[in-house]
Design a protein around this motif. Structure first.
Motif, PDB file in Angstrom:
ATOM      1  N   ASN A 117      -2.726   1.737  -4.533  1.00 32.05           N
ATOM      2  CA  ASN A 117      -2.149   3.064  -4.726  1.00 32.05           C
ATOM      3  C   ASN A 117      -3.092   4.106  -4.115  1.00 32.05           C
ATOM      4  O   ASN A 117      -4.029   4.570  -4.747  1.00 32.05           O
ATOM      5  N   ASP A 118      -2.799   4.473  -2.871  1.00 30.56           N
ATOM      6  CA  ASP A 118      -3.590   5.475  -2.167  1.00 30.56           C
ATOM      7  C   ASP A 118      -2.885   6.830  -2.140  1.00 30.56           C
ATOM      8  O   ASP A 118      -3.160   7.669  -1.287  1.00 30.56           O
ATOM      9  N   THR A 149       0.857  -1.175   0.000  1.00 36.37           N
ATOM     10  CA  THR A 149       0.000   0.000   0.000  1.00 36.37           C
ATOM     11  C   THR A 149       0.895   1.228   0.000  1.00 36.37           C
ATOM     12  O   THR A 149       1.770   1.364   0.850  1.00 36.37           O
ATOM     13  N   LEU A 150       0.678   2.082  -0.990  1.00 38.35           N
ATOM     14  CA  LEU A 150       1.392   3.350  -1.082  1.00 38.35           C
ATOM     15  C   LEU A 150       0.445   4.446  -0.623  1.00 38.35           C
ATOM     16  O   LEU A 150      -0.700   4.515  -1.067  1.00 38.35           O
ATOM     17  N   SER A 151       0.927   5.327   0.260  1.00 36.54           N
ATOM     18  CA  SER A 151       0.117   6.452   0.702  1.00 36.54           C
ATOM     19  C   SER A 151       1.026   7.664   0.835  1.00 36.54           C
ATOM     20  O   SER A 151       2.251   7.552   0.792  1.00 36.54           O
ATOM     21  N   GLY A 152       0.405   8.823   0.979  1.00 32.79           N
ATOM     22  CA  GLY A 152       1.159  10.056   1.092  1.00 32.79           C
ATOM     23  C   GLY A 152       0.818  10.995  -0.050  1.00 32.79           C
ATOM     24  O   GLY A 152      -0.185  10.829  -0.739  1.00 32.79           O
ATOM     25  N   LYS A 153       1.688  11.967  -0.267  1.00 32.31           N
ATOM     26  CA  LYS A 153       1.459  13.000  -1.282  1.00 32.31           C
ATOM     27  C   LYS A 153       2.445  12.835  -2.431  1.00 32.31           C
ATOM     28  O   LYS A 153       3.598  12.480  -2.228  1.00 32.31           O
ATOM     29  N   ILE A 154       1.965  13.124  -3.625  1.00 32.10           N
ATOM     30  CA  ILE A 154       2.782  13.071  -4.841  1.00 32.10           C
ATOM     31  C   ILE A 154       2.402  14.283  -5.693  1.00 32.10           C
ATOM     32  O   ILE A 154       1.290  14.795  -5.578  1.00 32.10           O
TER      33      ILE A 154
END
Length: 79
Positions: A73-74, A44-49
């Motif tokens: 993909n969060d 699980t990917l999280s955060g800001k891009i």
């Protein structure tokens, strides 16, 4: 003589997490704001891009990491 060595899943998850992090570091993606959580064969990917391209690229890179079969993909876009 048979050797039955068994690794705990949290150790394996930590190893995979490091491999995912290394793969993102080798890319041109700003990975500093990406959180990575591994559970078995799923990440699980999280955060800001900063862009949709980087969000999709991160998912692609992580999906190609050995032992990873599914990517959640969060990541959120932060303009």
């Amino acid at each position: 003589m048979k050797n039955n060595v068994e690794l705990k899943s949290d150790v394996i998850d930590a190893i995979k997490q490091k491999e995912v992090k290394n793969a993102l570091e080798r890319s041109s993606i700003n990975h500093n704001d990406i959180n990575i959580k591994v559970s078995g064969t799923a990440v699980t990917l999280s955060g800001k891009i900063i862009s949709l391209y980087q969000k999709e690229r991160a998912e692609h890179i992580v999906g190609k990491t050995p032992g990873i079969w599914h990517v959640n993909n969060d990541l959120e876009l932060d303009f």
